[in-house]
Enzyme design. Structure first.
Site, PDB file in Angstrom:
ATOM      1  N   ARG A   1       0.837  -1.201   0.000  1.00 27.79           N
ATOM      2  CA  ARG A   1       0.000   0.000   0.000  1.00 27.79           C
ATOM      3  C   ARG A   1       0.873   1.252   0.000  1.00 27.79           C
ATOM      4  O   ARG A   1       0.617   2.210  -0.691  1.00 27.79           O
ATOM      5  CB  ARG A   1      -0.973  -0.001   1.191  1.00 27.79           C
ATOM      6  CG  ARG A   1      -1.747   1.293   1.304  1.00 27.79           C
ATOM      7  CD  ARG A   1      -3.007   1.265   2.162  1.00 27.79           C
ATOM      8  NE  ARG A   1      -3.068   0.291   3.224  1.00 27.79           N
ATOM      9  CZ  ARG A   1      -2.406   0.378   4.386  1.00 27.79           C
ATOM     10  NH1 ARG A   1      -1.618   1.410   4.636  1.00 27.79           N
ATOM     11  NH2 ARG A   1      -2.532  -0.570   5.290  1.00 27.79           N
TER      12      ARG A   1
ATOM     13  N   ASP B   1      -7.528  19.139 -14.110  1.00 27.18           N
ATOM     14  CA  ASP B   1      -7.852  17.777 -14.533  1.00 27.18           C
ATOM     15  C   ASP B   1      -7.529  17.722 -16.028  1.00 27.18           C
ATOM     16  O   ASP B   1      -8.234  18.303 -16.848  1.00 27.18           O
ATOM     17  CB  ASP B   1      -9.335  17.522 -14.251  1.00 27.18           C
ATOM     18  CG  ASP B   1      -9.805  16.140 -14.696  1.00 27.18           C
ATOM     19  OD1 ASP B   1      -9.150  15.548 -15.581  1.00 27.18           O
ATOM     20  OD2 ASP B   1     -10.834  15.676 -14.180  1.00 27.18           O
TER      21      ASP B   1
ATOM     22  N   LYS C   1      -8.875   6.785 -18.982  1.00 26.35           N
ATOM     23  CA  LYS C   1      -9.202   7.282 -20.315  1.00 26.35           C
ATOM     24  C   LYS C   1      -7.987   7.153 -21.246  1.00 26.35           C
ATOM     25  O   LYS C   1      -7.531   6.063 -21.469  1.00 26.35           O
ATOM     26  CB  LYS C   1      -9.711   8.716 -20.193  1.00 26.35           C
ATOM     27  CG  LYS C   1     -10.711   8.934 -19.042  1.00 26.35           C
ATOM     28  CD  LYS C   1     -12.006   8.158 -19.189  1.00 26.35           C
ATOM     29  CE  LYS C   1     -12.842   8.110 -17.915  1.00 26.35           C
ATOM     30  NZ  LYS C   1     -13.150   9.407 -17.303  1.00 26.35           N
TER      31      LYS C   1
HETATM   32  C1  LIG Z   1     -13.636   9.854 -15.994  1.00 25.71           C
HETATM   33  C2  LIG Z   1     -13.217  11.172 -15.510  1.00 25.71           C
HETATM   34  C3  LIG Z   1     -12.944  11.389 -14.148  1.00 25.71           C
HETATM   35  C4  LIG Z   1     -13.120  10.314 -13.102  1.00 25.71           C
HETATM   36  O1  LIG Z   1     -12.185   9.301 -13.256  1.00 25.71           O
HETATM   37  P1  LIG Z   1     -12.450   7.761 -12.848  1.00 25.71           P
HETATM   38  O2  LIG Z   1     -11.203   7.100 -13.298  1.00 25.71           O
HETATM   39  O3  LIG Z   1     -13.679   7.313 -13.595  1.00 25.71           O
HETATM   40  O4  LIG Z   1     -12.648   7.723 -11.385  1.00 25.71           O
HETATM   41  C5  LIG Z   1     -12.505  12.637 -13.771  1.00 25.71           C
HETATM   42  N1  LIG Z   1     -12.357  13.632 -14.667  1.00 25.71           N
HETATM   43  C6  LIG Z   1     -12.622  13.455 -15.977  1.00 25.71           C
HETATM   44  C7  LIG Z   1     -12.447  14.601 -16.914  1.00 25.71           C
HETATM   45  C8  LIG Z   1     -13.073  12.234 -16.444  1.00 25.71           C
HETATM   46  O5  LIG Z   1     -13.341  12.070 -17.738  1.00 25.71           O
END
Ligand SMILES: *Cc1c(COP(=O)(O)O)cnc(C)c1O
Length: 389
Positions: free
Chosen positions: A54, A179, A204
């Site tokens: 962890r 992000d 993604k």
């Molecule tokens: C999918 C997504 C998230 C969340 O991520 P997870 O891996 O599904 O927890 C956050 N920000 C954006 C822009 C996303 O497309």
């Protein structure tokens, strides 16, 4: 070998997986999947580099090195999902009474997470149209701790000026978090533009094959890094070694994939823009996009996400989506296969209709994650679906 002077494409293949010929044993070309949950020590009071998985694991360590290298930051940290990374950040940075300023078109799950903090921990949230930096500045209040941005946003692909907002934030001692999921580190590096922390849904483009749920944080500040790393272990939302291996593997083709995602997205955006059954197309690479010039300036590309409003409303949108054969009707994005979805009924259904309307997410809106298939096959599929409505 350090890869500091190497280009992105080289770093995405090599960093974290350099063979070392120290004792002849660590000469594998691909990082092994270290499944061991614990690591032996010789002395009671001292442990080696790894102690318990962890807090640190060799496969994750290799991946975290690569994360940092690709975002051009000092430090990288891996998480079990994008939201796990986000939750760990909020847990680390906020205390009761603080305020967060967010882009009004943030990912639905991020808004849902903010709402948990608001309801449970006395945090206030101000959502503003960050495409206009003066609105961000106007929203800053004495308790503002951080500004949370996406650029381009999800699903309307709005772009904000990361450098201008970072400059405003730093004048007020506020941290900027970006992000960077939609462009991936291949097309945009927010910390180079002045942001403090980058967060990714690794699920993604970074993984790219729709087979891992993961998250990442990249940053330069050592003391912030240590606090977040402490909570990566304390909260424990870590990725499994097998997932780290898959992400390391996926990253090797990130540049190839992003180029193909983008060229296909361009073709589809232009096709849609000229289609009589389409009301409006959102793609930062189109000259009609309000922040086209800004996108050119701050990013190396426009990415593979395209949104559009179909003429009519929910009925036409649903009918169109259900007629598609090659596009897969599914949430998520960034994989090699083309996905398509209806934000109001799918990804953004966790936010209220009123909030969606305020943010401009109409019932006729469709979001496309353009894959790496042949663009003519993709356009032919869209065309046959349009003909059926
Ligand atoms: C999918 C997504 C998230 C969340 O991520 P997870 O891996 O599904 O927890 C956050 N920000 C954006 C822009 C996303 O497309």
């Amino acid at each position: 070998m350090t890869h500091q002077n190497h280009s992105f494409d080289t770093r995405s293949v090599h960093v974290g997986e350099e063979p070392e010929f120290l004792d002849g044993s660590k000469n594998e070309v691909v990082s092994p999947i270290f499944l061991s949950s614990t690591f032996a020590r010789k002395e009671v009071k001292n442990h080696g580099q790894f102690e318990y998985s962890r807090s640190g694991n060799p496969t994750r360590f290799a991946l975290e090195k690569r994360y940092a290298s690709l975002e051009q930051t000092e430090y990288g940290l891996g998480f079990a999902s994008g939201l796990a990374a986000e939750a760990t950040l909020l847990f680390t940075l906020l205390k009761p009474g603080d305020n967060i300023i967010g882009f009004d078109d943030l990912y639905g799950g991020t808004k849902r997470l903010f709402k948990q903090w608001k309801d449970n921990y006395d945090i206030t949230i101000s959502l503003v149209d960050a495409a206009q930096p003066h609105l961000v500045e106007a929203a800053i209040q004495p308790g503002t701790k951080l500004i949370w941005l996406e650029s381009p946003t999800n699903p309307l692909l709005k772009v904000c000026d990361i450098a201008a907002i970072s400059e405003i934030a730093h004048r007020h001692n506020v941290l900027v978090i970006v992000d960077n999921t939609f462009l991936s580190p291949y097309f945009q590096n927010p910390t180079v533009l002045g942001a403090d922390i980058v967060v990714h849904s690794v699920t993604k483009y970074i993984t790219g094959h729709s087979d891992v749920v993961g998250g990442a944080i990249m940053l330069n500040d050592k003391s912030l890094y240590e606090k977040i790393k402490f909570n990566q272990n304390a909260l424990g939302a870590i990725p499994s070694p097998f997932d780290c291996y898959l992400v390391l593997r996926g990253l090797k083709t990130l540049s190839l994939r992003m180029e193909k995602h983008q060229s296909n997205a361009f073709a589809i955006a232009e096709y849609l823009e000229n289609h009589p059954k389409v009301e409006r197309v959102y793609y930062p690479g189109l000259k009609s996009h309000p922040q086209y010039e800004l996108s050119l300036k701050q990013a190396k590309g426009f990415g593979g996400m395209v949104s559009f409003e179909i003429k009519g409303g929910e009925k036409e949108a649903v009918q169109f989506l259900e007629c598609l054969e090659l596009f897969t009707l599914a949430e998520s994005l960034g994989g090699v296969e083309s996905l398509i979805e209806h934000p109001a009924l799918m990804t953004h259904s966790s936010i209220t209709k009123k909030e969606r309307e305020q943010a401009g997410i109409k019932d006729s809106l469709i979001r496309v994650s353009v894959g790496v298939e042949d663009k003519t096959d993709l356009i032919n599929d869209l065309e046959q679906a349009f003909r059926q409505i």
